[in-house]
Design a protein around this motif. Structure first.
Motif, mmCIF file in Angstrom:
data_model
loop_
_atom_site.group_PDB
_atom_site.id
_atom_site.type_symbol
_atom_site.label_atom_id
_atom_site.label_comp_id
_atom_site.label_asym_id
_atom_site.label_seq_id
_atom_site.Cartn_x
_atom_site.Cartn_y
_atom_site.Cartn_z
ATOM 1 N N TYR A 157 0.809 -1.209 0.000
ATOM 2 C CA TYR A 157 0.000 0.000 0.000
ATOM 3 C C TYR A 157 0.839 1.254 0.000
ATOM 4 O O TYR A 157 0.416 2.315 0.390
ATOM 5 C CB TYR A 157 -1.033 0.018 1.133
ATOM 6 N N VAL A 205 2.432 4.278 -2.079
ATOM 7 C CA VAL A 205 1.922 4.993 -3.241
ATOM 8 C C VAL A 205 2.642 6.323 -3.386
ATOM 9 O O VAL A 205 2.941 6.991 -2.407
ATOM 10 C CB VAL A 205 0.405 5.237 -3.128
ATOM 11 N N SER A 263 1.680 9.661 -5.263
ATOM 12 C CA SER A 263 0.459 10.169 -5.886
ATOM 13 C C SER A 263 0.529 11.665 -6.093
ATOM 14 O O SER A 263 0.842 12.407 -5.181
ATOM 15 C CB SER A 263 -0.749 9.831 -5.006
ATOM 16 N N ARG A 302 -9.848 3.761 2.402
ATOM 17 C CA ARG A 302 -9.330 3.135 1.189
ATOM 18 C C ARG A 302 -7.821 2.983 1.282
ATOM 19 O O ARG A 302 -7.145 3.714 2.030
ATOM 20 C CB ARG A 302 -9.679 3.966 -0.046
ATOM 21 N N TYR A 317 -4.407 1.343 -1.598
ATOM 22 C CA TYR A 317 -4.133 1.123 -3.014
ATOM 23 C C TYR A 317 -3.378 -0.193 -3.186
ATOM 24 O O TYR A 317 -2.589 -0.596 -2.320
ATOM 25 C CB TYR A 317 -3.293 2.271 -3.588
ATOM 26 N N ASN A 342 -1.773 0.803 -8.146
ATOM 27 C CA ASN A 342 -2.347 2.100 -7.766
ATOM 28 C C ASN A 342 -3.858 2.146 -7.976
ATOM 29 O O ASN A 342 -4.438 3.220 -8.117
ATOM 30 C CB ASN A 342 -1.684 3.246 -8.525
ATOM 31 N N ARG A 343 -4.494 0.979 -7.971
ATOM 32 C CA ARG A 343 -5.948 0.897 -8.019
ATOM 33 C C ARG A 343 -6.512 1.036 -6.609
ATOM 34 O O ARG A 343 -5.882 0.623 -5.629
ATOM 35 C CB ARG A 343 -6.397 -0.436 -8.620
ATOM 36 N N THR A 344 -7.692 1.581 -6.531
ATOM 37 C CA THR A 344 -8.321 1.835 -5.238
ATOM 38 C C THR A 344 -8.895 0.553 -4.645
ATOM 39 O O THR A 344 -9.628 -0.184 -5.325
ATOM 40 C CB THR A 344 -9.455 2.858 -5.384
ATOM 41 N N GLU A 400 -12.310 10.310 -5.122
ATOM 42 C CA GLU A 400 -11.407 9.244 -5.557
ATOM 43 C C GLU A 400 -11.666 8.863 -7.004
ATOM 44 O O GLU A 400 -10.724 8.572 -7.756
ATOM 45 C CB GLU A 400 -11.565 8.032 -4.645
ATOM 46 N N GLN A 410 -8.838 8.717 -9.949
ATOM 47 C CA GLN A 410 -8.571 7.517 -10.750
ATOM 48 C C GLN A 410 -8.818 7.764 -12.234
ATOM 49 O O GLN A 410 -8.137 7.183 -13.095
ATOM 50 C CB GLN A 410 -9.462 6.369 -10.246
#
Length: 783
Positions: A304, A306, A308, A405, A407, A411-413, A749, A753
């Motif tokens: 997890y 990330v 961003s 949430r 990732y 990097n998908r939720t 979010e 995305q």
């Protein structure tokens, strides 16, 4: 133009003293008395005329009648003269100390003016005897005998902002007059004033000189509700919202943001030299093997991580650098065009286009000064030290705890099921909201972001969070954390003392809610999930010892209840986005397809091998699954399901039910949200406990409440409700269900995305179709 009734004013020293206390944010000792000497008397007079003066300036352009304009002009002339005399007399002595308070007359006037500005919620429309140079006449003076804008023109208040002040004046000074006066088009008044005041709402018509009861203008329905934006509100709140509209008037706010620079090593091609795949071994722990923060394997924690850079559509850019799941730094910019790049040995963010001339950058920090359109009410979010939020996020033991949430490696939720994720959802939405301001002087409310959901979760395993001195009580540790946050803001910021914290908001997301709030902050609004009024039990009733608050000393906790419906608010728990339920419209399933009369699925206590629960009574009467002794409930029946057996079709079964049980577990539970989100009428069996929005929404329109000792009669009570009433309640559930959903956080979010991936996921598609007010909208309307 008809006459206006003139109620008896209470100008006693006691009431004037109360107003001065509010201006200073604390009780003056001895109490301020305007009748002890000339200076004090003139300061008392300073409280009154100016509000009317700016009201006449603001009202005059809206008048059509020559007679009315003439009358207002005459009143304006007289009040302007009165105000000029008072201010001149005080200005001559502005540097004199007002004994025994050791503060100057100028400071007194500044405090009073700030109070009136804060109450009116429309920016600076009132000034004391001295002002910053940028507010002085022609931006060239700090002396301020006459209060006026930079162009030396009188300030103007609308009817609404005028009455924002009048509400305060009436509450403090009027005898035998328990009503709130306002205009039907008012947009500057928040409904929380009405909720906290508990007084009837009256519209005073200046054209006819009559009082009009808003409850007559906006009559209640058969269940005693006033409908606003589809929701059934309690009459005073609903009448006010209909009269004044939702408090979202747009204004321009000047904000100055200061950002500290930080450096990260770079390689020759300009990319970051940090090795994002290397594990810091001293960070991890397996409870007892070695010290550390993260109770996960290094591989799991890396999943997890990330990096961003996100650009939502709300003119806000968030830049986040994270390493193995830990926040390195985060910037939030309220500007519309940023260029992000690496330069030399800095990771830098440069503002371009229309804001470039407002940027000041040096080796340590940069600041941006810009005027931005915002919406009332304005919420200022404190920038607390990382120990209260980001460090707690970094150090969470389990990947899915205390967040809504995370990732995956692409990097998908990944949405969590953690009920306490609502704290992060609301926090994030406020930060991205047009109601957020970086200017504390303009703010209506102040949000204090202490993340207790991360603090409490596995706090006993964290070496940096010692429970030894707290005798193993997470409740005691949490109280200390909130008190430290309180001490920080009163030491670093001026805002608390301006209202004694009454305009501050704290979120206590854990099971026992604000039961263990330190006594110092109890004046504030508490956001909780557990609205325990302590009307049934004066002590802690949790079955989990570390959360027990009865053992906390009264000198730390005080003697407050866990929830005060006059000022606090219960918010919904976080529920994982369920695109399937939206696609199949579980919330909209009609009565004829709801074949189960009553449904409850959950822990039913020791008779079924679970922990002791209040739900045991329900199982003893209506259990549809055999207990450990092989027995069903005494009154079990085919269309009643009461079972502890987990079902993979849980949401489908809720959507097939007419009534769904809402009972506590060890403490609170998320059953209310499960029921509402699947279109089922909640049956609340929690004595003395407020559910989400219950102090503002009228639950009679969409829910059934029964006392715990009525459980044996539950099915008989439900069967006596006629089909017309059932259809009425189901229809109201369908109108309010989105208020129990943190849609704004989900859509934020989805926007992020969408900028990364071409294909939208199902949750983003389904939740983008929703349009009704959600949890954030409801929170804003109530405030």
């Amino acid at each position: 133009m008809g006459g206006i009734a003139r109620p008896l004013l209470n100008l006693s020293a006691l009431n004037i003293g109360k107003m001065m206390n509010d201006a200073f944010g604390y009780k003056l000792q001895p109490p301020f008395n305007p009748y002890v000497k000339d200076t004090s008397f003139i300061l008392g007079c300073y409280l009154l005329p100016y509000v009317g003066l700016v009201g006449y300036v603001g009202t005059n352009p809206n008048l059509n009648s020559r007679a009315s304009k003439k009358l207002v002009a005459g009143l304006l002339a007289v009040e302007a003269g009165q105000d000029a005399v008072i201010r001149t007399l005080l200005y001559q002595r502005k540097d004199e100390l007002v004994e025994p308070y050791n503060m100057t007359i100028a400071e007194f006037t500044n405090r009073i003016s700030k109070l009136r500005n804060r109450l009116a919620s429309t920016g600076v429309k009132d000034e004391g005897l001295t002002v910053p140079e940028n507010l002085g006449a022609e931006n060239e003076t700090t002396n301020n005998i006459i209060s006026a804008d930079v162009n030396s023109l009188g300030y103007a208040r609308t009817q609404c902002s005028l009455y924002e002040n009048d509400f305060y004046a009436y509450m403090e000074m009027l005898k035998s007059f328990g009503s709130l006066c306002g205009f039907p088009d008012c947009t500057g008044f928040s409904s929380s004033y009405v909720m906290r005041a508990g007084i009837p709402v009256i519209h005073r018509s200046f054209r006819h000189g009559k009082d009009t009861d808003l409850n007559a203008q906006f009559p209640v329905d058969t269940h005693g509700s006033v409908i606003f934006r589809g929701a059934p509100w309690k009459p005073d709140i609903g009448s006010w919202l209909l009269s004044c509209g939702s408090v979202s008037s747009a204004i321009d706010v000047e904000e100055v943001s200061l950002f500290r620079a930080f450096k990260l090593p770079l390689v020759s091609d300009g990319s970051l030299a940090a090795d994002w795949t290397t594990v810091d071994e001293d960070v991890f722990t397996t409870n007892s093997s070695k010290h550390g923060w993260c109770n996960e394997s290094s591989v799991s924690c890396l999943h997890y991580a990330v990096v961003s850079i996100s650009v939502p559509e709300r003119d806000i850019v968030t830049v986040v650098l994270a390493r193995i799941g830990f926040w390195a730094h985060a910037f939030v910019f309220h500007v519309s065009n940023l260029q992000i790049h690496s330069r030399n040995d800095d990771f830098s963010v440069t503002v371009i286009d229309k804001f470039s001339d407002k940027l000041q950058l040096n080796s340590d920090s940069m600041s941006i000064k810009v005027v931005i359109e915002k919406k009332r009410p304005l919420i200022y979010v404190y920038d607390l030290p990382p120990e209260f939020n980001s460090h707690l996020l970094e150090g969470r033991h389990l990947k899915y705890e205390c967040v809504n949430r995370v990732y995956n490696e692409d990097n998908r939720t990944l949405w969590t099921r953690h009920l306490y994720g609502s704290q992060m959802a609301l926090y994030e939405s406020i930060l991205a909201s047009p109601h957020r301001t970086l200017n504390g002087e303009e703010a209506d409310y102040f949000y204090v972001p202490v993340l207790d959901s991360c603090l409490i979760s596995r706090a006993d395993d964290s070496p940096q969070l010692s429970l030894r001195k707290h005798r193993g009580l997470r409740s005691s540790l949490t109280l200390d954390y909130y008190k430290k946050a309180y001490e920080h803001i009163i030491d670093r910021y001026p805002h608390w003392n301006q209202s004694s914290g009454r305009d501050h908001i704290w979120f206590f997301s854990w099971d026992e809610g604000a039961c263990y709030a330190p006594k110092e902050i109890w004046n504030s609004m508490m956001l909780v999930h557990w609205g325990n009024t302590n009307s049934k039990h004066k002590h802690s009733t949790t079955a989990y010892f570390p959360d027990n608050w009865s053992f906390i000393s009264p000198h730390r906790r005080g003697n407050h209840p866990c929830f005060d419906p006059e000022k606090d608010l219960v918010l919904p728990a976080w529920k994982k986005p369920n695109p399937g339920a939206l696609f199949f419209k579980f919330w909209d399933r009609p009565r004829k397809e709801r074949t189960i009369l009553f449904y409850f699925n959950g822990n039913l206590g020791s008779a079924y091998g679970g922990r002791p629960q209040k739900r045991q009574k329900l199982a003893e009467e209506f259990g549809s699954t055999p207990n450990l002794e092989g027995k069903l409930g005494r009154q079990h029946m085919n269309n009643v399901i009461v079972t502890p057996v987990r079902s993979l079709q849980y949401h489908e079964e809720l959507a097939k039910s007419v009534f769904c049980g809402v009972l506590p577990g060890d403490g609170w539970s998320g059953r209310m949200e499960d029921s509402i989100l699947n279109g089922c009428i909640p049956v609340i069996i929690q004595d003395g406990i407020f559910l989400p929005y219950e102090n503002v929404l009228n639950y009679n329109n969409f829910a059934v409440r029964i006392q715990e000792d009525e459980i044996p009669n539950l099915i008989q009570i439900l069967q006596r409700i006629n089909e017309t009433e059932v259809d009425f309640m189901l229809a109201n559930v369908q109108k309010i269900w989105q208020r129990f959903l943190y849609r704004d956080s989900i859509l934020l979010e989805a926007q992020r995305q969408k900028k990364i991936f071409v294909k939208e996921e199902d949750w983003a598609i389904e939740y983008s179709k929703l349009e009704q007010d959600d949890a954030l909208s409801t929170f804003i309307q109530i405030n």
